[in-house]
Design a protein around this motif. Structure first.
Motif, PDB file in Angstrom:
ATOM      1  N   ALA A 157       0.877  -1.199   0.158  1.00 55.57           N
ATOM      2  CA  ALA A 157       0.079   0.044  -0.159  1.00 55.57           C
ATOM      3  C   ALA A 157       0.776   1.594   0.008  1.00 55.57           C
ATOM      4  CB  ALA A 157      -0.896  -0.018   1.290  1.00 55.57           C
ATOM      5  N   SER A 158       0.486   2.174  -0.579  1.00 54.02           N
ATOM      6  CA  SER A 158       1.300   3.532  -0.912  1.00 54.02           C
ATOM      7  C   SER A 158       0.311   4.575  -1.057  1.00 54.02           C
ATOM      8  CB  SER A 158       2.284   3.319  -1.993  1.00 54.02           C
ATOM      9  OG  SER A 158       2.983   4.639  -2.008  1.00 54.02           O
ATOM     10  N   ALA A 159       0.613   5.841  -0.350  1.00 51.85           N
ATOM     11  CA  ALA A 159      -0.380   7.099  -0.911  1.00 51.85           C
ATOM     12  C   ALA A 159      -0.069   7.299  -2.376  1.00 51.85           C
ATOM     13  CB  ALA A 159       0.286   8.143  -0.242  1.00 51.85           C
ATOM     14  N   ALA A 160       0.988   7.045  -2.882  1.00 50.21           N
ATOM     15  CA  ALA A 160       1.411   7.251  -4.443  1.00 50.21           C
ATOM     16  C   ALA A 160       1.074   6.035  -5.132  1.00 50.21           C
ATOM     17  CB  ALA A 160       2.829   7.540  -4.639  1.00 50.21           C
ATOM     18  N   PRO A 161       0.855   6.202  -6.489  1.00 52.87           N
ATOM     19  CA  PRO A 161       0.639   4.918  -7.027  1.00 52.87           C
ATOM     20  C   PRO A 161       1.849   4.113  -7.191  1.00 52.87           C
ATOM     21  CG  PRO A 161      -0.179   6.905  -8.517  1.00 52.87           C
ATOM     22  CD  PRO A 161       0.640   7.173  -7.067  1.00 52.87           C
ATOM     23  N   LEU A 162       1.623   2.775  -7.563  1.00 56.02           N
ATOM     24  CA  LEU A 162       2.739   1.624  -7.767  1.00 56.02           C
ATOM     25  C   LEU A 162       2.884   1.523  -9.189  1.00 56.02           C
ATOM     26  CD1 LEU A 162       1.691  -0.935  -5.005  1.00 56.02           C
ATOM     27  CD2 LEU A 162       3.440   1.134  -5.026  1.00 56.02           C
ATOM     28  N   ALA A 163       4.155   1.376  -9.533  1.00 49.92           N
ATOM     29  CA  ALA A 163       4.304   0.897 -11.048  1.00 49.92           C
ATOM     30  C   ALA A 163       4.824  -0.600 -11.270  1.00 49.92           C
ATOM     31  CB  ALA A 163       5.568   1.722 -11.515  1.00 49.92           C
ATOM     32  N   TYR A 164       3.969  -1.317 -11.931  1.00 52.31           N
ATOM     33  CA  TYR A 164       4.338  -2.640 -12.151  1.00 52.31           C
ATOM     34  C   TYR A 164       5.050  -2.984 -13.422  1.00 52.31           C
ATOM     35  CZ  TYR A 164       0.736  -2.883  -8.592  1.00 52.31           C
ATOM     36  OH  TYR A 164       0.071  -2.861  -7.205  1.00 52.31           O
ATOM     37  N   VAL A 165       6.315  -3.653 -13.156  1.00 52.21           N
ATOM     38  CA  VAL A 165       7.141  -3.893 -14.615  1.00 52.21           C
ATOM     39  C   VAL A 165       7.462  -5.368 -14.715  1.00 52.21           C
ATOM     40  CG1 VAL A 165       9.508  -3.308 -15.332  1.00 52.21           C
ATOM     41  CG2 VAL A 165       8.505  -1.701 -13.846  1.00 52.21           C
ATOM     42  N   PRO A 166       6.816  -5.973 -15.940  1.00 47.15           N
ATOM     43  CA  PRO A 166       7.177  -7.397 -16.013  1.00 47.15           C
ATOM     44  C   PRO A 166       8.538  -7.806 -16.630  1.00 47.15           C
ATOM     45  CG  PRO A 166       5.714  -6.246 -17.838  1.00 47.15           C
ATOM     46  CD  PRO A 166       5.938  -5.323 -16.850  1.00 47.15           C
ATOM     47  N   ASN A 167       9.142  -8.354 -16.213  1.00 47.49           N
ATOM     48  CA  ASN A 167      10.369  -9.089 -16.731  1.00 47.49           C
ATOM     49  C   ASN A 167      10.544 -10.105 -17.410  1.00 47.49           C
ATOM     50  OD1 ASN A 167      11.939  -6.615 -14.977  1.00 47.49           O
ATOM     51  ND2 ASN A 167      11.287  -7.714 -13.208  1.00 47.49           N
ATOM     52  N   GLU A 168      10.749 -10.000 -18.733  1.00 45.00           N
ATOM     53  CA  GLU A 168      10.441 -11.406 -19.410  1.00 45.00           C
ATOM     54  C   GLU A 168      11.244 -12.424 -19.106  1.00 45.00           C
ATOM     55  OE1 GLU A 168       9.268 -11.521 -23.516  1.00 45.00           O
ATOM     56  OE2 GLU A 168       9.903  -9.387 -23.925  1.00 45.00           O
ATOM     57  N   LYS A 169      12.830 -12.101 -19.045  1.00 46.72           N
ATOM     58  CA  LYS A 169      13.775 -13.149 -19.119  1.00 46.72           C
ATOM     59  C   LYS A 169      13.983 -13.720 -17.432  1.00 46.72           C
ATOM     60  CE  LYS A 169      18.427 -14.214 -20.253  1.00 46.72           C
ATOM     61  NZ  LYS A 169      19.666 -13.827 -20.999  1.00 46.72           N
ATOM     62  N   SER A 170      13.616 -12.905 -16.683  1.00 50.89           N
ATOM     63  CA  SER A 170      13.510 -13.210 -14.979  1.00 50.89           C
ATOM     64  C   SER A 170      12.154 -13.890 -14.650  1.00 50.89           C
ATOM     65  CB  SER A 170      13.779 -11.935 -14.117  1.00 50.89           C
ATOM     66  OG  SER A 170      14.882 -11.182 -14.429  1.00 50.89           O
ATOM     67  N   ALA A 171      11.051 -13.848 -15.483  1.00 44.45           N
ATOM     68  CA  ALA A 171       9.970 -14.261 -15.014  1.00 44.45           C
ATOM     69  C   ALA A 171       9.301 -13.784 -13.857  1.00 44.45           C
ATOM     70  CB  ALA A 171      10.088 -15.994 -15.205  1.00 44.45           C
ATOM     71  N   THR A 172       9.441 -12.342 -13.668  1.00 43.22           N
ATOM     72  CA  THR A 172       9.057 -11.610 -12.437  1.00 43.22           C
ATOM     73  C   THR A 172       8.303 -10.414 -12.797  1.00 43.22           C
ATOM     74  OG1 THR A 172      11.054 -10.486 -12.345  1.00 43.22           O
ATOM     75  CG2 THR A 172      11.070 -12.441 -11.093  1.00 43.22           C
TER      76      THR A 172
ATOM     77  N   TRP B 138       9.795  -5.451 -20.072  1.00 44.48           N
ATOM     78  CA  TRP B 138       8.831  -5.129 -21.311  1.00 44.48           C
ATOM     79  C   TRP B 138       8.036  -3.944 -21.112  1.00 44.48           C
ATOM     80  CZ3 TRP B 138       3.912  -4.673 -22.745  1.00 44.48           C
ATOM     81  CH2 TRP B 138       3.588  -5.251 -24.268  1.00 44.48           C
ATOM     82  N   GLY B 139       7.683  -3.474 -20.153  1.00 43.09           N
ATOM     83  CA  GLY B 139       6.823  -2.380 -20.102  1.00 43.09           C
ATOM     84  C   GLY B 139       6.298  -1.885 -18.928  1.00 43.09           C
ATOM     85  N   VAL B 140       5.712  -1.056 -18.519  1.00 48.33           N
ATOM     86  CA  VAL B 140       5.347  -0.378 -17.258  1.00 48.33           C
ATOM     87  C   VAL B 140       3.784  -0.115 -17.297  1.00 48.33           C
ATOM     88  CG1 VAL B 140       5.609   1.053 -15.462  1.00 48.33           C
ATOM     89  CG2 VAL B 140       7.302   0.716 -17.215  1.00 48.33           C
ATOM     90  N   SER B 141       2.942  -0.747 -16.080  1.00 52.56           N
ATOM     91  CA  SER B 141       1.725  -0.253 -15.764  1.00 52.56           C
ATOM     92  C   SER B 141       1.550   0.233 -14.468  1.00 52.56           C
ATOM     93  CB  SER B 141       0.816  -1.426 -15.917  1.00 52.56           C
ATOM     94  OG  SER B 141      -0.450  -0.975 -16.095  1.00 52.56           O
ATOM     95  N   ILE B 142       0.797   1.471 -14.214  1.00 53.27           N
ATOM     96  CA  ILE B 142       0.886   2.274 -12.923  1.00 53.27           C
ATOM     97  C   ILE B 142      -0.634   2.228 -12.527  1.00 53.27           C
ATOM     98  CG2 ILE B 142       1.275   4.332 -11.830  1.00 53.27           C
ATOM     99  CD1 ILE B 142       3.473   4.921 -13.840  1.00 53.27           C
ATOM    100  N   ARG B 143      -0.843   1.887 -11.267  1.00 51.89           N
ATOM    101  CA  ARG B 143      -2.200   2.033 -10.631  1.00 51.89           C
ATOM    102  C   ARG B 143      -1.962   2.272  -9.114  1.00 51.89           C
ATOM    103  NH1 ARG B 143      -7.446   1.452 -12.288  1.00 51.89           N
ATOM    104  NH2 ARG B 143      -8.824   1.216 -10.412  1.00 51.89           N
TER     105      ARG B 143
END
Length: 312
Positions: free
Chosen positions: A19-34, A307-312
């Motif tokens: 949980a955070s007052a600010a949004p969180l950025a989610y980053v999929p890492n293809e090779k790390s599978a994380t 691969w990219g970023v999604s922020i929520r």
């Protein structure tokens, strides 16, 4: 479980809270599978969670993160607070981009090997339709702000395919340059901007007329597109140049270019538009850009081949 994945899961569990007052950025890492989780208030990586075999496309929604698994041929539905895999939905071989409609009710997944877009209900991931498109190897399928249209880019195409969401079928194609990739709509839905990698240009499209309004010369291999919430600027990553350029939508000219990491790919803006987060595939990092000054604030180490970023 593999020792690396045990470590990743332990790191995620050890976090006090995502949980955070600010949004969180989610980053999929293809090779790390994380997936790496970044707090946009501090620009620190909070955690990583192991998911799938080759996470690629990502869309963060209300309490869930939706990811495509390029190797598993699936859409993965993950709890955004603790990284738990909630559901696996088979969509077809080599899925890539995933997008969430503005009302949060629909998902669109681009499935490369099937040359189709899979439309699913949120949050359960129930398949509603499988829509064939003309472009081969579709990479992105992006909803217009009103949810009426899906614009689809394909790696082996010189067009953007237009899907009528309600009718669940392709209704038009708009000619653009070779190898269209990232797509972004202005907030009012009047225009779309499409980066065409091999053409080295960005195409501004009049959505109502389905015509190209302007061709904007980009750097080498333009790829990701992110539109500022004010509608006055569009950010485009140039993969081979290692840069992000800023387009003024009033004049369709380039305002600035900002150096980032190697092979910048897909990007996302914070909801207030103050910061841009850029996934650098070959650098294993995310660059953070101040959108007011067009200055890079720093780089955040993530996993391998983000691969990219999604922020929520």
């Amino acid at each position: 479980m593999h020792p690396h994945k045990l470590l990743v899961v332990a790191l995620f569990a050890a976090c006090t809270s995502l949980a955070s007052a600010a949004p969180l950025a989610y980053v999929p890492n293809e090779k790390s599978a994380t997936v790496s989780v970044i707090d946009t208030a501090t620009d620190r990586r909070q955690a990583d969670f192991a998911v799938g075999q080759r996470p690629r496309g990502i869309a963060a929604g209300d309490g869930r993160v939706y990811l495509t698994d390029g190797k598993g041929g699936s859409l993965l539905i993950v709890d955004s607070t603790d990284g738990r895999l909630l559901q696996t939905v088979k969509v077809g071989d080599s899925p890539e981009g995933v997008s969430l409609s503005a009302d949060g009710r629909l998902l669109a997944v681009a499935v490369e090997d099937d040359n189709s877009i899979v439309l699913l209900a949120v949050p359960e991931g129930r398949e509603l339709a499988r829509i064939k498109v003309q472009g081969k190897n579709p990479e992105h399928a992006v909803f217009s702000p009103d949810g009426r249209w899906l614009y689809v880019s394909a790696e082996e195409a010189e067009q953007v395919d237009v899907v009528d969401v309600a009718a669940q079928r392709q209704v038009a194609s708009i000619p653009v340059g070779k190898r269209p990739r990232g797509i972004g709509f202005l907030p009012d839905g009047s225009r779309a901007y499409v980066a065409c990698e091999v053409a080295g240009k960005v195409y501004a499209i009049d959505v109502a007329r389905r015509q190209v309004l302007a061709e904007i010369v980009a750097g080498q291999y333009p790829n990701g597109v992110a539109v500022h919430p004010d509608g006055r600027r569009v950010f485009v990553s140039n993969g081979r140049d290692g840069s992000v350029m800023v387009i003024d939508t009033g004049s369709n000219t380039v305002l600035a270019s900002i150096a980032v990491g190697q092979r910048p790919w897909n990007m996302a803006l914070t909801p207030d538009g103050a910061k841009l987060y850029v996934a650098n595939g070959r650098s294993g990092s995310v660059s953070v850009i101040d959108t007011a000054s067009y200055r890079k604030l720093g780089d955040i180490a993530v996993g391998e081949l983000p691969w990219g970023v999604s922020i929520r």
